[in-house]
Design a protein around this motif. Structure first.
Motif, PDB file in Angstrom:
ATOM      1  N   MET A   1       0.845  -1.197   0.000  1.00 12.46           N
ATOM      2  CA  MET A   1       0.000   0.000   0.000  1.00 12.46           C
ATOM      3  C   MET A   1       0.878   1.243   0.000  1.00 12.46           C
ATOM      4  N   SER A   2       0.603   2.194  -0.877  1.00  9.95           N
ATOM      5  CA  SER A   2       1.394   3.413  -0.960  1.00  9.95           C
ATOM      6  C   SER A   2       1.091   4.329   0.219  1.00  9.95           C
ATOM      7  N   GLN A   3       1.986   5.300   0.438  1.00 12.06           N
ATOM      8  CA  GLN A   3       1.772   6.260   1.520  1.00 12.06           C
ATOM      9  C   GLN A   3       0.492   7.051   1.299  1.00 12.06           C
ATOM     10  N   MET A   4       0.223   7.408   0.033  1.00 15.35           N
ATOM     11  CA  MET A   4      -1.002   8.162  -0.257  1.00 15.35           C
ATOM     12  C   MET A   4      -2.237   7.330   0.086  1.00 15.35           C
ATOM     13  N   SER A   5      -2.189   6.014  -0.175  1.00 16.31           N
ATOM     14  CA  SER A   5      -3.307   5.147   0.169  1.00 16.31           C
ATOM     15  C   SER A   5      -3.491   5.081   1.676  1.00 16.31           C
ATOM     16  N   ARG A   6      -2.407   5.016   2.404  1.00 17.20           N
ATOM     17  CA  ARG A   6      -2.506   4.988   3.864  1.00 17.20           C
ATOM     18  C   ARG A   6      -3.154   6.266   4.387  1.00 17.20           C
ATOM     19  N   CYS A   7      -2.835   7.380   3.758  1.00 16.43           N
ATOM     20  CA  CYS A   7      -3.358   8.658   4.223  1.00 16.43           C
ATOM     21  C   CYS A   7      -4.879   8.739   4.115  1.00 16.43           C
ATOM     22  N   LEU A   8      -5.469   7.972   3.226  1.00 14.65           N
ATOM     23  CA  LEU A   8      -6.920   7.997   3.067  1.00 14.65           C
ATOM     24  C   LEU A   8      -7.641   7.566   4.339  1.00 14.65           C
ATOM     25  N   SER A   9      -6.968   6.807   5.202  1.00 14.51           N
ATOM     26  CA  SER A   9      -7.597   6.297   6.415  1.00 14.51           C
ATOM     27  C   SER A   9      -7.033   6.909   7.690  1.00 14.51           C
ATOM     28  N   VAL A  10      -6.106   7.841   7.582  1.00 13.88           N
ATOM     29  CA  VAL A  10      -5.473   8.420   8.768  1.00 13.88           C
ATOM     30  C   VAL A  10      -6.116   9.771   9.062  1.00 13.88           C
ATOM     31  N   TRP A  11      -7.378   9.738   9.502  1.00 18.53           N
ATOM     32  CA  TRP A  11      -8.077  10.988   9.782  1.00 18.53           C
ATOM     33  C   TRP A  11      -8.141  11.303  11.276  1.00 18.53           C
ATOM     34  N   ASN A  12      -7.644  10.417  12.111  1.00 21.53           N
ATOM     35  CA  ASN A  12      -7.756  10.649  13.549  1.00 21.53           C
ATOM     36  C   ASN A  12      -6.766  11.698  14.048  1.00 21.53           C
ATOM     37  N   ARG A  13      -5.841  12.087  13.203  1.00 20.52           N
ATOM     38  CA  ARG A  13      -4.862  13.095  13.614  1.00 20.52           C
ATOM     39  C   ARG A  13      -5.020  14.337  12.749  1.00 20.52           C
ATOM     40  N   PHE A 359      -4.610  13.119  -1.809  1.00 24.31           N
ATOM     41  CA  PHE A 359      -4.269  11.722  -1.542  1.00 24.31           C
ATOM     42  C   PHE A 359      -4.622  10.735  -2.654  1.00 24.31           C
ATOM     43  N   VAL A 360      -5.350  11.174  -3.671  1.00 25.39           N
ATOM     44  CA  VAL A 360      -5.731  10.253  -4.739  1.00 25.39           C
ATOM     45  C   VAL A 360      -5.008  10.586  -6.039  1.00 25.39           C
ATOM     46  N   LEU A 361      -5.096  11.823  -6.480  1.00 27.59           N
ATOM     47  CA  LEU A 361      -4.436  12.208  -7.730  1.00 27.59           C
ATOM     48  C   LEU A 361      -2.913  11.997  -7.711  1.00 27.59           C
ATOM     49  N   PRO A 362      -2.215  12.270  -6.594  1.00 30.58           N
ATOM     50  CA  PRO A 362      -0.753  12.071  -6.608  1.00 30.58           C
ATOM     51  C   PRO A 362      -0.339  10.618  -6.784  1.00 30.58           C
ATOM     52  N   ALA A 363      -1.224   9.675  -6.468  1.00 31.63           N
ATOM     53  CA  ALA A 363      -0.865   8.266  -6.543  1.00 31.63           C
ATOM     54  C   ALA A 363      -1.123   7.660  -7.922  1.00 31.63           C
ATOM     55  N   LEU A 364      -1.658   8.441  -8.858  1.00 39.84           N
ATOM     56  CA  LEU A 364      -1.924   7.932 -10.203  1.00 39.84           C
ATOM     57  C   LEU A 364      -0.620   7.847 -11.004  1.00 39.84           C
ATOM     58  N   PRO A 365      -0.595   6.986 -12.026  1.00 46.92           N
ATOM     59  CA  PRO A 365       0.571   6.957 -12.917  1.00 46.92           C
ATOM     60  C   PRO A 365       0.815   8.342 -13.512  1.00 46.92           C
ATOM     61  N   THR A 366       2.063   8.661 -13.780  1.00 46.03           N
ATOM     62  CA  THR A 366       2.414   9.980 -14.289  1.00 46.03           C
ATOM     63  C   THR A 366       1.727  10.282 -15.606  1.00 46.03           C
ATOM     64  N   GLU A 367       1.655   9.291 -16.488  1.00 44.83           N
ATOM     65  CA  GLU A 367       1.066   9.487 -17.803  1.00 44.83           C
ATOM     66  C   GLU A 367      -0.436   9.241 -17.745  1.00 44.83           C
ATOM     67  N   PRO A 368      -1.276  10.204 -18.145  1.00 43.36           N
ATOM     68  CA  PRO A 368      -2.727  10.007 -18.140  1.00 43.36           C
ATOM     69  C   PRO A 368      -3.137   8.828 -19.003  1.00 43.36           C
ATOM     70  N   ARG A 369      -4.178   8.127 -18.561  1.00 50.53           N
ATOM     71  CA  ARG A 369      -4.668   6.947 -19.268  1.00 50.53           C
ATOM     72  C   ARG A 369      -5.185   7.308 -20.657  1.00 50.53           C
ATOM     73  N   SER A 370      -5.706   8.511 -20.819  1.00 53.27           N
ATOM     74  CA  SER A 370      -6.261   8.910 -22.106  1.00 53.27           C
ATOM     75  C   SER A 370      -5.206   8.935 -23.205  1.00 53.27           C
ATOM     76  N   LYS A 371      -3.920   9.009 -22.804  1.00 56.28           N
ATOM     77  CA  LYS A 371      -2.850   9.065 -23.799  1.00 56.28           C
ATOM     78  C   LYS A 371      -2.184   7.715 -24.011  1.00 56.28           C
ATOM     79  N   VAL A 372      -2.158   6.885 -22.952  1.00 56.13           N
ATOM     80  CA  VAL A 372      -1.443   5.624 -23.068  1.00 56.13           C
ATOM     81  C   VAL A 372      -2.326   4.512 -23.598  1.00 56.13           C
TER      82      VAL A 372
END
Length: 386
Positions: A1-13, A359-372
């Motif tokens: 699990m990436s750090q960005m994914s972990r952040c999606l559930s770390v709302w207690n702080r 926390f969601v957009l930064p974890a996407l592949p660098t190249e947009p899917r519409s181009k690849v």
């Protein structure tokens, strides 16, 4: 699990902090995105959203977790991360508010046709944002699983309950449509507990003479039906994602539900004026929600939100899908309400858009899917439904 994914559930702080210097993030809702939004005209004319009464956009989330910083970007930074991306928001009217929020923050929204892969999906509202560099789509209606009631509810057959004319997720979206998006966010809570779901079951049971048992029986069965639907949805989405390489899969997230405005008797408002009375600020103490969730009934059955979050979280995580867990920070947002469920815009729903940014957009592949493009191992992806 990436750090960005972990952040999606770390709302207690974290905490909501007021910044009196902040202007509204957008002066008006984006016209293209708000066109079909039934809340739009209410927001424009309703005194509850008058800036002199409440300025809910000035409350900003501050993360106390150094590994999960949370920032409020301007339009330029938001559009840098949105560029080339396609986003699908699917679910209830709060999801529709998220749609208007994201389009308004990004700006320059223009109505557009649905993507060609989704030609058969109706209704599907889409706008291009960020000067045409990104696409945001939204579907409000979905199919409740009332056609899965089974023999235990056979007495309902003579009532006016019919399978929804809008098909469930796996019959509505083809794999090619889902795979055409970079991000898919789903939330189906409100209609399940409201007039389309539990309340309709309860009314039917009362008509059949079940009296005092109708409420508890309807809730019991709607929870069972919801569990089945969440499992089917998650299994379908997992199957679709497995058709392409990991780095080409859409990021699919369940957004957790919130119960909306605190009901009478569980939390004292700041002022009794207005309908409903006004809370001028968030409440860090959410013990009112625990008391609310333990109730046997509520006006719109929103007291079931906690049980339904548990069901949905389990289904999505069992199928290796992510959860955008906004429950705790949004439970604190008792302010900024337009009515018992919906919010003013700009206001609390902008938080959903900022979670995507941070926390969601930064974890996407660098190249947009519409181009690849979309490719299955060894060939183009399968386009058949389950």
């Amino acid at each position: 699990m990436s750090q960005m994914s972990r952040c999606l559930s770390v709302w207690n702080r974290g905490a909501w902090e007021y910044d009196a210097t902040l202007p509204p993030p957008y002066e008006q809702q984006d016209a293209a995105a708000a066109k079909q939004n039934p809340q739009s005209q209410k927001i424009k004319s309703n005194r509850m959203c008058d800036p002199e009464l409440q300025q809910s956009w000035r409350w900003q989330w501050r993360s106390l977790n150094a590994d999960c910083p949370f920032e409020r970007p301007g339009r330029e930074l938001l559009c840098q991360r949105l560029k080339g991306r396609r986003i699908l928001l699917y679910g209830d009217s709060l999801t529709q508010q998220h749609f208007v929020s994201l389009a308004s923050l990004a700006g320059n929204g223009t109505e557009m046709r649905r993507p060609s892969e989704c030609a058969v999906v109706k209704p599907l509202e889409c706008v291009s944002v960020c000067d045409g560099s990104s696409v945001v789509c939204h579907r409000l209606r979905f199919g409740l699983a009332l056609d899965y009631t089974g023999s235990s509810l056979s007495s309902l057959s003579s009532c006016n309950i019919k399978p929804s004319v809008v098909a469930p997720l796996h019959e509505t979206f083809s794999p090619s449509c889902i795979l055409g998006f970079d991000i898919v966010v789903l939330q189906e809570f409100a209609h399940w507990v409201g007039a389309d779901g539990s309340m309709m079951l309860e009314e039917c049971l009362r008509e059949k003479g079940h009296g005092s048992r109708a409420t508890s029986w309807a809730q019991k069965h709607i929870l069972r039906l919801y569990q089945g639907q969440m499992q089917r949805n998650a299994a379908f989405l997992q199957n679709v994602a497995s058709q392409v390489d990991v780095d080409r899969r859409p990021r699919v997230l369940l957004r957790t539900a919130v119960p909306g405005y605190p009901p009478a008797g569980v939390l004292a408002p700041d002022t009794p004026h207005g309908e409903p009375p006004v809370f001028r600020s968030p409440r860090s103490n959410t013990s009112w929600a625990l008391e609310y969730s333990s109730r046997a009934t509520s006006r719109w059955n929103h007291h079931l939100w906690s049980k339904m979050n548990i069901i949905a979280r389990r289904a999505y995580r069992e199928h290796a899908l992510e959860v955008m867990d906004i429950e705790m920070p949004m439970l604190q947002r008792v302010d900024g309400h337009l009515d018992e469920l919906h919010y003013c815009l700009p206001g609390p729903p902008d938080f959903h858009s900022l979670v995507l940014y941070n926390f969601v957009l930064p974890a996407l592949p660098t190249e947009p899917r519409s181009k690849v493009g979309l490719y299955r191992r060894g060939g183009r992806h399968n386009n058949t439904s389950l």
